[in-house]
Motif scaffolding. Structure first.
Motif, PDB file in Angstrom:
ATOM      1  N   ARG A  53      41.067  40.586  51.728  1.00 22.70           N
ATOM      2  CA  ARG A  53      40.751  40.497  50.282  1.00 22.70           C
ATOM      3  C   ARG A  53      41.979  40.109  49.444  1.00 22.70           C
ATOM      4  NH1 ARG A  53      35.730  40.507  51.888  1.00 22.70           N
ATOM      5  NH2 ARG A  53      34.612  42.442  51.946  1.00 22.70           N
ATOM      6  N   LEU A  54      42.840  39.250  50.014  1.00 23.81           N
ATOM      7  CA  LEU A  54      44.095  38.943  49.318  1.00 23.81           C
ATOM      8  C   LEU A  54      43.881  38.241  47.983  1.00 23.81           C
ATOM      9  CD1 LEU A  54      46.285  37.702  52.310  1.00 23.81           C
ATOM     10  CD2 LEU A  54      46.399  39.906  51.112  1.00 23.81           C
ATOM     11  N   ARG A  55      42.926  37.297  47.950  1.00 26.65           N
ATOM     12  CA  ARG A  55      42.748  36.529  46.714  1.00 26.65           C
ATOM     13  C   ARG A  55      42.195  37.398  45.587  1.00 26.65           C
ATOM     14  NH1 ARG A  55      42.565  34.684  51.244  1.00 26.65           N
ATOM     15  NH2 ARG A  55      43.645  32.785  51.921  1.00 26.65           N
ATOM     16  N   PRO A  56      41.126  38.206  45.849  1.00 25.07           N
ATOM     17  CA  PRO A  56      40.697  39.133  44.792  1.00 25.07           C
ATOM     18  C   PRO A  56      41.818  40.090  44.362  1.00 25.07           C
ATOM     19  CG  PRO A  56      39.088  39.101  46.573  1.00 25.07           C
ATOM     20  CD  PRO A  56      40.227  38.223  46.999  1.00 25.07           C
ATOM     21  N   LEU A  57      42.625  40.549  45.327  1.00 24.83           N
ATOM     22  CA  LEU A  57      43.712  41.480  44.969  1.00 24.83           C
ATOM     23  C   LEU A  57      44.750  40.792  44.089  1.00 24.83           C
ATOM     24  CD1 LEU A  57      44.289  43.494  48.290  1.00 24.83           C
ATOM     25  CD2 LEU A  57      43.218  44.291  46.171  1.00 24.83           C
ATOM     26  N   LEU A  58      45.044  39.517  44.384  1.00 24.69           N
ATOM     27  CA  LEU A  58      46.006  38.791  43.544  1.00 24.69           C
ATOM     28  C   LEU A  58      45.474  38.656  42.119  1.00 24.69           C
ATOM     29  CD1 LEU A  58      47.143  35.989  46.035  1.00 24.69           C
ATOM     30  CD2 LEU A  58      48.645  37.713  44.975  1.00 24.69           C
ATOM     31  N   LEU A  59      44.161  38.381  42.015  1.00 22.39           N
ATOM     32  CA  LEU A  59      43.570  38.235  40.673  1.00 22.39           C
ATOM     33  C   LEU A  59      43.644  39.566  39.918  1.00 22.39           C
ATOM     34  CD1 LEU A  59      40.359  36.200  39.886  1.00 22.39           C
ATOM     35  CD2 LEU A  59      40.936  38.247  38.626  1.00 22.39           C
ATOM     36  N   LEU A  60      43.240  40.638  40.585  1.00 22.62           N
ATOM     37  CA  LEU A  60      43.239  41.945  39.907  1.00 22.62           C
ATOM     38  C   LEU A  60      44.675  42.404  39.599  1.00 22.62           C
ATOM     39  CD1 LEU A  60      40.439  43.865  41.868  1.00 22.62           C
ATOM     40  CD2 LEU A  60      40.282  42.786  39.643  1.00 22.62           C
ATOM     41  N   THR A  62      47.175  40.519  38.932  1.00 30.54           N
ATOM     42  CA  THR A  62      47.666  39.748  37.778  1.00 30.54           C
ATOM     43  C   THR A  62      47.079  40.321  36.487  1.00 30.54           C
ATOM     44  OG1 THR A  62      47.727  37.795  39.202  1.00 30.54           O
ATOM     45  CG2 THR A  62      47.951  37.415  36.846  1.00 30.54           C
ATOM     46  N   ALA A  63      45.784  40.605  36.510  1.00 29.94           N
ATOM     47  CA  ALA A  63      45.159  41.196  35.313  1.00 29.94           C
ATOM     48  C   ALA A  63      45.831  42.540  34.991  1.00 29.94           C
ATOM     49  CB  ALA A  63      43.658  41.386  35.536  1.00 29.94           C
ATOM     50  N   TYR A  64      46.085  43.339  36.008  1.00 26.21           N
ATOM     51  CA  TYR A  64      46.735  44.646  35.817  1.00 26.21           C
ATOM     52  C   TYR A  64      48.120  44.472  35.191  1.00 26.21           C
ATOM     53  CZ  TYR A  64      48.893  49.106  37.168  1.00 26.21           C
ATOM     54  OH  TYR A  64      49.552  50.305  37.168  1.00 26.21           O
ATOM     55  N   THR A  65      48.865  43.489  35.682  1.00 23.69           N
ATOM     56  CA  THR A  65      50.231  43.242  35.192  1.00 23.69           C
ATOM     57  C   THR A  65      50.244  42.945  33.691  1.00 23.69           C
ATOM     58  OG1 THR A  65      50.876  42.391  37.342  1.00 23.69           O
ATOM     59  CG2 THR A  65      52.246  41.712  35.493  1.00 23.69           C
ATOM     60  N   PHE A  66      49.226  42.180  33.258  1.00 23.29           N
ATOM     61  CA  PHE A  66      49.211  41.766  31.841  1.00 23.29           C
ATOM     62  C   PHE A  66      48.228  42.594  31.025  1.00 23.29           C
ATOM     63  CE2 PHE A  66      50.865  38.222  34.242  1.00 23.29           C
ATOM     64  CZ  PHE A  66      52.028  37.953  33.541  1.00 23.29           C
ATOM     65  N   SER A  67      47.915  43.793  31.513  1.00 28.19           N
ATOM     66  CA  SER A  67      47.004  44.721  30.829  1.00 28.19           C
ATOM     67  C   SER A  67      45.658  44.077  30.518  1.00 28.19           C
ATOM     68  CB  SER A  67      47.632  45.240  29.525  1.00 28.19           C
ATOM     69  OG  SER A  67      48.935  45.664  29.758  1.00 28.19           O
ATOM     70  N   GLY A  68      45.222  43.166  31.366  1.00 31.81           N
ATOM     71  CA  GLY A  68      43.880  42.581  31.214  1.00 31.81           C
ATOM     72  C   GLY A  68      42.833  43.574  31.706  1.00 31.81           C
ATOM     73  N   SER A  69      41.564  43.288  31.380  1.00 31.22           N
ATOM     74  CA  SER A  69      40.490  44.217  31.730  1.00 31.22           C
ATOM     75  C   SER A  69      40.082  44.043  33.198  1.00 31.22           C
ATOM     76  CB  SER A  69      39.303  43.946  30.802  1.00 31.22           C
ATOM     77  OG  SER A  69      38.107  44.320  31.425  1.00 31.22           O
ATOM     78  N   ILE A  70      40.145  45.133  33.967  1.00 28.11           N
ATOM     79  CA  ILE A  70      39.750  45.078  35.377  1.00 28.11           C
ATOM     80  C   ILE A  70      38.228  44.872  35.456  1.00 28.11           C
ATOM     81  CG2 ILE A  70      39.688  46.394  37.563  1.00 28.11           C
ATOM     82  CD1 ILE A  70      42.526  45.368  36.737  1.00 28.11           C
ATOM     83  N   LYS A  71      37.505  45.444  34.483  1.00 31.47           N
ATOM     84  CA  LYS A  71      36.047  45.268  34.450  1.00 31.47           C
ATOM     85  C   LYS A  71      35.694  43.766  34.333  1.00 31.47           C
ATOM     86  CE  LYS A  71      33.100  46.490  30.930  1.00 31.47           C
ATOM     87  NZ  LYS A  71      32.491  47.402  29.957  1.00 31.47           N
ATOM     88  N   LYS A  72      36.434  43.063  33.468  1.00 28.79           N
ATOM     89  CA  LYS A  72      36.198  41.613  33.325  1.00 28.79           C
ATOM     90  C   LYS A  72      36.626  40.847  34.566  1.00 28.79           C
ATOM     91  CE  LYS A  72      36.777  41.016  28.352  1.00 28.79           C
ATOM     92  NZ  LYS A  72      37.647  40.492  27.293  1.00 28.79           N
ATOM     93  N   ALA A  73      37.667  41.373  35.241  1.00 28.72           N
ATOM     94  CA  ALA A  73      38.281  40.621  36.359  1.00 28.72           C
ATOM     95  C   ALA A  73      37.468  40.712  37.654  1.00 28.72           C
ATOM     96  CB  ALA A  73      39.703  41.127  36.593  1.00 28.72           C
ATOM     97  N   LEU A  74      36.592  41.729  37.763  1.00 27.50           N
ATOM     98  CA  LEU A  74      35.947  41.970  39.068  1.00 27.50           C
ATOM     99  C   LEU A  74      35.031  40.824  39.524  1.00 27.50           C
ATOM    100  CD1 LEU A  74      35.307  45.807  39.117  1.00 27.50           C
ATOM    101  CD2 LEU A  74      36.490  44.466  40.879  1.00 27.50           C
ATOM    102  N   THR A  75      34.206  40.303  38.610  1.00 28.80           N
ATOM    103  CA  THR A  75      33.309  39.209  39.050  1.00 28.80           C
ATOM    104  C   THR A  75      34.122  37.968  39.457  1.00 28.80           C
ATOM    105  OG1 THR A  75      31.398  40.024  37.874  1.00 28.80           O
ATOM    106  CG2 THR A  75      31.418  37.659  38.329  1.00 28.80           C
ATOM    107  N   LEU A 275      52.558  42.659  41.676  1.00 26.97           N
ATOM    108  CA  LEU A 275      52.475  41.304  42.240  1.00 26.97           C
ATOM    109  C   LEU A 275      53.594  41.074  43.259  1.00 26.97           C
ATOM    110  CD1 LEU A 275      51.483  39.125  39.150  1.00 26.97           C
ATOM    111  CD2 LEU A 275      50.183  39.384  41.276  1.00 26.97           C
ATOM    112  N   GLU A 276      54.776  41.595  42.937  1.00 26.87           N
ATOM    113  CA  GLU A 276      55.906  41.444  43.856  1.00 26.87           C
ATOM    114  C   GLU A 276      55.601  42.175  45.168  1.00 26.87           C
ATOM    115  OE1 GLU A 276      59.668  42.446  41.960  1.00 26.87           O
ATOM    116  OE2 GLU A 276      60.577  42.599  43.950  1.00 26.87           O
ATOM    117  N   PHE A 277      55.068  43.356  45.066  1.00 22.89           N
ATOM    118  CA  PHE A 277      54.726  44.156  46.243  1.00 22.89           C
ATOM    119  C   PHE A 277      53.685  43.441  47.105  1.00 22.89           C
ATOM    120  CE2 PHE A 277      52.062  47.421  48.266  1.00 22.89           C
ATOM    121  CZ  PHE A 277      53.024  48.136  48.964  1.00 22.89           C
ATOM    122  N   LEU A 278      52.672  42.895  46.428  1.00 24.43           N
ATOM    123  CA  LEU A 278      51.597  42.206  47.156  1.00 24.43           C
ATOM    124  C   LEU A 278      52.131  40.943  47.842  1.00 24.43           C
ATOM    125  CD1 LEU A 278      48.621  42.034  47.902  1.00 24.43           C
ATOM    126  CD2 LEU A 278      48.111  41.199  45.606  1.00 24.43           C
TER     127      LEU A 278
END
Ligand code: GRG
Length: 284
Positions: A53-60, A62-75, A275-278
């Motif tokens: 699940r690397l690609r979904p994790l990278l997306l989430l 990134t959203a986490y890093t910039f305080s974006g909404s995880i609810k919006k990011a899941l789909t 992101l660095e850790f991932l």
């Protein structure tokens, strides 16, 4: 990194992975009364054989890093996984890599049959854009940006283009610019799209988006070299980074792409430890 720090990042990624899995199950649920159950069952078989699940994790991440909404990011995160899964199903077909196993399980055309595998790949590719368009939490403007990034990354100058070159030059001598085009198209574009889509969800500035793309492309190039390095002992006649550069130079190049990726990340005016850790984890 301190042990406490690592534990926090691991915990976040574990939680994200379980959210992604739950959301994938929800999105791929089908009404009881349909005739095409076999298609959905085939899609579920491939989606839930254990991938990283690397690609979904990278997306989430990134959203986490910039305080974006995880609810919006899941789909969007699940839609990237639909595209990735389709590419693996088609890549395993006899007309491509002809692999009988994927993620330690029979590949889809072995479990079902070739026609089902072709159509399940087509279904997941198409469904990614249907699910993205239908997402209730995203504005029309964000959806359009996400669809543009995902379709370009998957398309003729992205993943499909990379795969076409990979097949065309399978038994031909490569040079470094061709290999770069193959790796960038086949692997790095979709990795970068995952990160850029996290940026769209968090409404980052154009400058941050440019750094995110640099980070994503270089991480993707390092990741593909890493894959080739791990496979270096497999006996194959296929042209790869190892046949072009040899193992030692491929290891050096992986380190160079990784350094470039991390340096782009450090240019962003926000700390990005997750992101660095991932990125480190992907290349370990
Ligand atoms: C068929 C259009 C089409 C494209 C296929 C992705 C791809 C292109 C081919 C797969 C073969 C391959 C080795 C690609 C390089 C990228 C890569 C290392 C994919 C595997 O990704 P992981 O490690 O897989 O994220 P999991 O199984 O963990 O999801």
């Amino acid at each position: 990194m301190t042990a406490q720090y690592v534990a926090k990042e691991e915990e976040l990624l574990k939680n994200f992975t379980s959210e992604v899995d739950k959301h994938l199950h929800q999105l791929i649920k089908y009404p009881e009364d349909i005739f095409q159950k076999k298609l959905w069952e085939a899609a579920k078989y491939s989606l839930f054989t254990p991938g990283k699940r690397l690609r979904p994790l990278l997306l989430l991440a990134t959203a986490y890093t910039f305080s974006g909404s995880i609810k919006k990011a899941l789909t969007p995160a699940c839609c990237i996984e639909f595209i990735h899964t389709y590419s693996l199903i088609h890549d395993d077909l006899p007309c491509m890599d002809d692999d009988d196993f994927r993620r330690g399980m029979p590949s889809l055309h072995k479990k079902f049959n070739e026609a089902t595998a072709v159509l399940t790949g087509d279904f997941l590719l198409t469904y990614a854009f249907e699910a993205l368009s239908d997402s209730p939490f995203l504005s029309s403007e964000s959806k359009l940006d996400l669809i543009r990034i995902l379709s370009k990354a998957s398309g003729g100058l992205g993943m499909i283009g990379g795969q076409v070159l990979d097949i065309e030059y399978e038994n031909e001598p490569l040079n470094s610019s061709l290999l770069y085009a193959i790796h960038k198209g086949k692997t790095a574009e979709l990795i970068s799209a995952s990160i850029e889509m996290g940026g769209v969800i968090s409404s980052v500035t154009t400058q941050t988006m440019n750094y995110l793309r640099e980070f994503g492309i270089n991480l993707g190039l390092a990741f593909q070299l890493h894959d080739d390095i791990l496979d270096a002992n497999e006996s194959t006649d296929k042209s790869t980074a190892i046949s072009l550069y040899g193992l030692d130079r491929a290891i050096e190049l992986r380190a160079q792409f990784k350094d470039k990726a991390l340096s782009s990340l450090s240019n962003i005016d926000k700390p990005a430890p997750l992101l660095e850790f991932l990125a480190e984890k992907m290349l370990r």
